[in-house]
Write an enzyme that holds these catalytic residues in place. Structure first.
Site, short mmCIF file in Angstrom:
data_model
loop_
_atom_site.label_atom_id
_atom_site.label_comp_id
_atom_site.label_asym_id
_atom_site.label_seq_id
_atom_site.Cartn_x
_atom_site.Cartn_y
_atom_site.Cartn_z
N GLY A 190 0.74 -1.40 -0.19
CA GLY A 190 -0.01 0.09 -0.06
C GLY A 190 0.74 1.47 0.03
N CYS A 216 11.71 -3.45 -8.73
CA CYS A 216 12.97 -3.29 -7.93
C CYS A 216 13.90 -4.58 -7.97
CB CYS A 216 12.14 -3.54 -6.43
SG CYS A 216 11.42 -5.00 -6.10
#
Length: 471
Positions: free
Chosen positions: A116, A235
């Site tokens: 989130g 990432c």
């Protein structure tokens, strides 16, 4: 360090970076990663947040609401955390949402949203206006996402738990102005932060991730409006999942790479790491841990130039509509007990589109409609206001977190931090004065939850699952 990082990974990075940069890259793994906090501007700005935390902070260059804190700090133990004044977020992870830069009133999708951090950052930019859809395919992670959205007091978010392609069935083609795809990837940029990711890494997984990312972007191509913006991020350091994915999008003829001009990010995409020397990847940003105070990331922003392929959508098999919907718009009669509650507590709040699911009252975000709710799995279709009990209305914790103290007359401000922490532990508040009935419990004017007052004592209604064991 070679013993803790996969040999195939080291060989690949050595070949990509060259001897000098590779030595600096390896040295960065000896450093402890810094933590980051990002102010929740729906409740407080960065300066206001900093005033309420006992940590030494340093501004994060690319995020004007973010600060570095030392790795040993425990920000989840603070009252400011429980009040939703900030989100604990890895500093590099603040870049994608900042690059997408949505404006209030836009329709935005965060396709891979848990836990989130990026969703809550997008919500701040939207200022609780427009529609923010946050999707997470893993059910347990979707629940964590919902918890963070609720703590931050976000009112315009809808959380789905579906495969990315199922979003087409719910919303239709060309339904979003901006889409963020923080794609599932091989995770190479997280090796320093999480050694378990390094232990699970395999070279063959890189190609598998790239195939999955391209499949996900096919769905994005249907959902994104012509002229809309896509931010694609990972990432990982792997060019197959980074530069070569941007090359794939640009060479499709449907997308143009856009510059990312955030400060403090010196490295960009490398054309020599693409299949055909794609110069457009220079617009993307690479975050390398030996060059920036942050973990490894890749971020690209692209503008869609082509029309939405609606013919693809028309061939899809839509789910059959249920005979009886679980959701219905609330009538004036339905709202009788909520209206009585509002008058009793002096509530100044008006939901634009109130629906009922069973006995739960929910405020839908702008641009989301009850008939769409029958087409997918929803963790949180909007802001939960509360539950209708027999002859009464009980407000939800999520509603408390979305309110401001000046929106309600029945407010209790904690006398000190010890009393506030006692509330978070689930203890009642005694000697509370003349308060009566449902009361918004506030620390320095920031809501923490509900209490119910009677006879000078306020009964604790802070959710049991969120209660803390100690200060």
């Amino acid at each position: 360090m070679r013993q803790t990082l996969p040999a195939d990974f080291l060989d690949k990075m050595s070949a990509l970076l060259g001897p000098e940069a590779f030595r600096a890259f390896l040295e960065s793994y000896r450093h402890v990663p810094k933590k980051g906090l990002r102010a929740n501007t729906l409740k407080a700005g960065r300066d206001e947040m900093v005033q309420h935390i006992p940590f030494k902070t340093q501004p994060i260059p690319w995020c004007d609401t973010g600060v570095y804190i030392d790795a040993e700090e425990r920000p989840g133990k603070q009252l400011a955390y429980n009040a939703g004044l900030y989100y604990v977020q890895e500093p590099s992870a603040m870049i994608p949402a900042a690059a997408l830069a949505p404006r209030p009133g836009e329709r935005v999708l965060d396709m891979c949203a848990a836990p989130g951090g990026k969703t809550t950052q997008l919500a701040c930019a939207l200022e609780n206006q427009g529609l923010l859809v946050a999707n997470e395919v893993v059910k347990t992670r979707a629940k964590v996402l919902a918890s963070n959205v609720e703590r931050m007091g976000i009112t315009n978010a809808a959380i789905t738990n579906v495969r990315p392609d199922q979003l087409i069935d719910i919303f239709g083609p060309a339904s979003f102005d901006k889409i963020l795809v923080d794609a599932p990837c091989s995770g190479e940029g997280m090796f320093r932060k999480d050694p378990a990711v390094a232990a699970a890494w395999r070279l063959e997984n890189v190609a598998q991730c790239a195939r999955r990312q391209k499949k996900m972007l096919e769905t994005v191509d249907i959902l994104l409006k012509p002229g809309g913006a896509l931010v694609y991020s990972t990432c990982t350091f792997a060019p197959e999942e980074d530069e070569q994915i941007v090359e794939y999008l640009v060479q499709s003829g449907k997308y143009e790479a856009q510059p990312i001009t955030l400060p403090g990010l010196p490295d960009h995409g490398r054309p020599e790491w693409t299949a055909h020397g794609c110069e457009a990847v220079k617009q993307a940003v690479r975050v390398m841990p030996h060059r920036v105070e942050g973990e490894g990331h890749f971020i690209a922003k692209l503008k869609k130039t082509a029309e939405a392929p609606s013919e693809v959508f028309s061939k899809r098999s839509r789910p059959k509509k249920k005979k009886r919907s679980l959701w219905r718009r609330a009538s004036k009669k339905d709202l009788k007990d909520f209206t009585a509650f509002s008058e009793t507590v002096g509530l100044k709040w008006h939901g634009s589109d109130l629906i009922i699911a069973g006995d739960v009252l929910i405020a839908l975000p702008e641009g989301l409609y009850p008939d769409q709710l029958d087409r997918g799995k929803w963790v949180r279709p909007g802001l939960e206001i509360g539950t209708f009990k027999k002859g009464r209305f009980e407000p939800a914790h999520t509603f408390a977190m979305a309110l401001k103290a000046d929106q309600i007359a029945s407010v209790y401000d904690f006398k000190d931090e010890d009393e506030a922490y006692a509330y978070l532990k689930g203890e009642p508040i005694v000697n509370a004065g003349a308060h009566k009935g449902w009361t918004l419990m506030c620390w320095l004017g920031y809501p923490l939850g509900w209490g119910k007052a009677s006879g000078g004592t306020i009964k604790n209604h802070f959710p049991k699952g969120l209660r803390i064991l100690k200060k």
